[in-house]
Design an enzyme around this catalytic site. Structure first.
Site, short mmCIF file in Angstrom:
data_model
loop_
_atom_site.label_atom_id
_atom_site.label_comp_id
_atom_site.label_asym_id
_atom_site.label_seq_id
_atom_site.Cartn_x
_atom_site.Cartn_y
_atom_site.Cartn_z
N GLU A 158 0.80 -1.23 0.00
CA GLU A 158 0.00 0.00 0.00
C GLU A 158 0.84 1.29 0.00
OE1 GLU A 158 0.30 -2.32 2.36
OE2 GLU A 158 0.35 -1.45 4.37
N HIS A 171 -8.35 -4.09 -1.28
CA HIS A 171 -7.53 -4.17 -0.06
C HIS A 171 -6.53 -3.01 0.00
CE1 HIS A 171 -5.43 -6.30 3.25
NE2 HIS A 171 -4.37 -5.71 2.73
N GLU A 172 -5.72 -2.89 -1.03
CA GLU A 172 -4.64 -1.90 -0.95
C GLU A 172 -5.18 -0.47 -0.84
OE1 GLU A 172 -1.99 -3.17 -0.15
OE2 GLU A 172 -2.20 -5.21 -0.92
N HIS A 197 -6.14 0.63 2.59
CA HIS A 197 -5.03 1.10 3.42
C HIS A 197 -4.89 2.63 3.37
CE1 HIS A 197 -3.12 -2.43 5.10
NE2 HIS A 197 -2.96 -3.02 3.93
N GLU A 240 -3.90 -4.29 9.34
CA GLU A 240 -4.36 -5.31 8.40
C GLU A 240 -5.77 -5.84 8.69
OE1 GLU A 240 -3.06 -5.69 5.63
OE2 GLU A 240 -1.02 -4.95 5.89
N ASP A 265 9.16 -10.02 10.85
CA ASP A 265 8.97 -10.97 9.75
C ASP A 265 8.61 -12.38 10.25
OD1 ASP A 265 9.33 -9.23 7.67
OD2 ASP A 265 11.47 -9.66 7.40
N TYR A 323 -4.44 -10.31 10.18
CA TYR A 323 -5.47 -10.04 9.16
C TYR A 323 -6.83 -10.59 9.59
CZ TYR A 323 -1.73 -9.03 5.72
OH TYR A 323 -0.67 -8.49 5.04
N1 BES Z 1 0.87 -4.60 3.62
C1 BES Z 1 0.61 -5.81 2.94
C2 BES Z 1 1.78 -6.29 2.18
C3 BES Z 1 2.92 -6.79 2.96
C4 BES Z 1 2.79 -7.71 3.96
C5 BES Z 1 4.18 -6.42 2.57
C6 BES Z 1 3.89 -8.18 4.61
C7 BES Z 1 5.27 -6.88 3.23
C8 BES Z 1 5.13 -7.78 4.25
C9 BES Z 1 -0.49 -5.71 1.92
O1 BES Z 1 -1.47 -4.78 2.18
C10 BES Z 1 -1.13 -7.06 1.83
O2 BES Z 1 -1.65 -7.53 2.80
N2 BES Z 1 -1.06 -7.70 0.66
C11 BES Z 1 -1.53 -9.04 0.43
C12 BES Z 1 -2.74 -9.06 -0.45
C13 BES Z 1 -4.02 -8.68 0.22
C14 BES Z 1 -5.15 -8.76 -0.79
C15 BES Z 1 -4.36 -9.51 1.43
C16 BES Z 1 -0.43 -9.80 -0.32
O3 BES Z 1 0.55 -9.19 -0.76
O4 BES Z 1 -0.57 -11.03 -0.45
ZN ZN Z 2 -2.74 -5.12 3.76
#
Ligand code: BES
Ligand code: ZN
Length: 610
Positions: free
Chosen positions: A272, A296-297, A300, A319, A376, A384
């Site tokens: 995002e 989703h994005e 954010h 999230e 991480d 989520y």
């Molecule tokens: N902020 C996250 C992406 C993210 C998560 C980047 C962990 C780095 C580390 C983003 O908003 C996200 O959750 N993306 C998901 C897709 C979403 C539709 C649930 C993804 O990248 O799978």
């Molecule tokens: Zn997200």
């Protein structure tokens, strides 16, 4: 008074707070470095009590530090993983409360920088130019420049970026946007971010990037060869989603909502980045069936980017809220059944993750202690989906109509700020104690917040409308019978998400299909050669589980085209199970294509960590 609440930052942001950050960087493809200067404007939070500013840094080279234009005494202390090495800058005598000092640092990135991926021309689609993109989330901004690398600190930004290829960044572009004429010639690109943002949202990308309009306030940026396909994929839905989100919360405050479609080694689905959501090219499937990712994005734009978790311990505020808004948007645009379908799929993923960690594990709590913990490691669907379930539960306690009044109140109250779970709880309770009737007040008094925030494992499972999901499960069930005769009509009415759910269910069934049955499935349902990366990957997982040797070389090859962690890990793991040598060879062949983050996880999975 100066204590901080983010265990993942070594900075003393309780004593000083970044108000504005200006970067003047050159993106140097020849030496694969970003170098230049950063100026942090720091406001003193105390009256001359603090005589040093401590900033986060990780694997950067610093050559000069000035405080208010005067050479300063500075020192980089010992490095320890994963938080890096703090940079101490002396401010002799300190300054009065609320006074602002300017710290200017000359900095250059190193080849140990986990935030940057430099791609060779061969790793891009038309093979003509190199490419770079950054990924600062969660604690990697400090590996680009020293800063108070905490989501509890928000700063406005000015970007001055010099590159020989077009640039995007997490701000609004200043000036005209006619990039393409300058390919190969050094040029300065300027961006402004006037809404204060946390450091993890700092981002840059540069490469052979062209743009096309996909909505009244939106453009897509991507490689020139992909531009037409990306435009078609997105132009129908982005504005629709934005308007649905605005109806739910309040008008979008960032000006533009743009999308950058990256090269395939981008390790995530989407990120995002303000102004420019970064997204994997895997969602450009030619059927407009993966656009939910943008629901989703863009959500954010309210949860996460405008109202931010104050530390990764409260990641669900980013999230969980975003999943909730995303599902409400998709429900509003495509019907309530889609809200429930998405929630059912999420529940399944939550069950998997809770099982993986163990149901009493710290990381299955909504609020997770991060003392000496690498964010991480904690990352999973728990924030989520458990976050979503807390909000969905609260919605049920007060009723949707009332909850819908709370949504804009919450986002307006905390806009531009960062908060923790307790401030969220108090905002919720205060709002309904002030505006609710006797019945609501009675109901909210029964909420066991302690249980909601700290009990590990699965939350109570609510009732869902299972119409869309049942169709997938029923078809998967039929495949348990080896004499079931499939027809392409079985999936004619399915959305891509339903096909995906069907494939996942078949793959997770205890008894694998026979290799012949897997091939039949792939052919009849047209998924073996699907143009959708999601579907093809899911099908390959079914085929691998079926031990269909005819797909092995296809999988090894495919692993060099997909760089999203979500595909690479399961494919490599499954290949490793049936043919370890082939998996190791495939990894060796493709490892330079993967993002460092993805490469690290893959090495772990294959048991070949250096
Ligand atoms: N902020 C996250 C992406 C993210 C998560 C980047 C962990 C780095 C580390 C983003 O908003 C996200 O959750 N993306 C998901 C897709 C979403 C539709 C649930 C993804 O990248 O799978
Ligand atoms: Zn997200």
């Amino acid at each position: 008074m100066t204590a901080t609440r983010d265990p993942c930052s070594l900075s003393n942001y309780g004593a000083w707070r970044t108000k504005h950050t200006s970067v003047d960087f050159k993106i140097d493809f020849d030496v694969k470095q970003i170098h230049g200067s950063v100026v942090l404007q720091l406001e003193s939070q105390t009256d001359k009590e603090s005589e040093e500013v401590i900033l986060d840094s990780n694997s950067v080279k610093i050559s000069d530090v000035r405080v208010n234009d005067v050479e300063a005494k500075w020192e980089i202390k010992d490095h320890s993983d994963p938080f890096g090495a703090p940079l101490h800058v002396a401010v002799p005598g300190g300054v009065s409360k609320e006074e602002v000092i300017h710290i200017k640092i000359h900095v250059q990135t190193t080849d140990k920088c986990p935030a940057l991926q430099w791609l060779s021309p061969a790793q891009t689609s038309n093979g003509k130019h190199p490419y770079i993109f950054s990924q600062a989330y969660p604690i990697n901004a400090r590996s680009i420049f020293p800063c108070q690398d905490s989501p509890d600190v928000k700063s406005t930004f000015s970007f001055r970026l010099t590159s020989k290829l077009p640039v995007v960044a997490s701000g609004l572009y200043v000036g005209d946007r006619d990039h393409t004429a300058t390919l190969g010639t050094e040029k300065v690109y300027e961006f402004e971010q006037k809404i204060p943002i946390p450091s993890y949202l700092f981002a840059v990308a540069s490469g052979d990037i062209a743009t096309a309009r996909i909505g009244p306030r939106s453009i897509v940026a991507t490689g020139p060869n992909e531009l037409a396909a990306c435009k078609w994929e997105l132009e129908n839905d982005i504005e629709k989603f934005l308007q649905a989100a605005e109806k739910l919360v309040f008008p979008y405050r960032w000006g533009e909502y743009n999308v950058l479609i990256l090269p395939p080694s981008f390790p995530f689905g989407g990120m995002e980045i303000p102004i420019y959501t970064f997204a994997t090219p895997a969602i450009i499937s030619g059927d407009r069936q993966n656009v939910d990712l943008f629901a989703h994005e863009l959500s954010h734009g309210w949860s996460g980017n405008l109202v931010t978790n104050c530390s990764w311990e409260h990641f669900w505020l980013n999230e969980g809220w975003t999943i909730y808004l995303q599902r409400r948007i998709v429900g509003a645009v495509n019907g309530d059944a889609e809200f429930h379908f998405s929630a059912i799929l999420g529940w399944k993923r939550l069950e998997d993750d809770v099982e993986q960690f163990g149901k009493d594990h710290e990381y299955t709590k909504l609020v997770v202690n991060h003392d000496n913990v690498d964010p991480d490691e904690v990352f999973s669907t728990v924030a989520y989906e458990k976050g979503f379930h807390l909000l969905y539960y609260l919605e049920k306690v007060v009723g949707r109509e009332n909850f819908d009044k709370f949504i804009p109140h919450y986002f307006d109250k905390w806009a531009g700020k960062s908060l923790d779970s307790f401030e969220f709880r108090d905002t919720f309770m205060d709002f309904f104690n002030e505006t609710g009737d006797a019945e609501i007040k009675k109901n909210i008094a029964t909420i066991d917040w302690n249980d909601k925030l700290y009990t590990p494992g699965l939350p109570p499972k609510p009732e869902f409308d299972t119409t869309l999901a049942d169709q997938c499960f029923e078809l998967a069930n039929k495949w348990k019978d080896p004499s079931f005769e499939p027809s392409e009509k079985d999936v004619e009415e399915f959305t891509a998400n339903q096909k995906l759910t069907f494939l996942e269910t078949v793959q997770q069934a205890e008894k694998p299909l026979s290799p012949e049955r897997a091939q039949l499935l792939g052919k009849v349902y047209n998924v073996a050669t699907s143009t959708s990366v999601e579907l093809k990957t899911s099908y390959l997982l079914v085929a691998l589980k079926a031990n269909d040797t005819s797909c092995f070389s296809d999988v090894a090859e495919w692993l060099g085209h997909v760089g999203r962690v979500k595909y690479v890990r399961p494919l490599l793991r499954a290949l490793n199970k049936v043919d370890r040598q082939l998996a190791l060879d495939a990894f060796q062949r493709h490892k330079d294509f993967y993002h460092p983050f993805c490469r690290g996880l893959a090495e772990k999975d294959l048991g070949i960590t250096a």
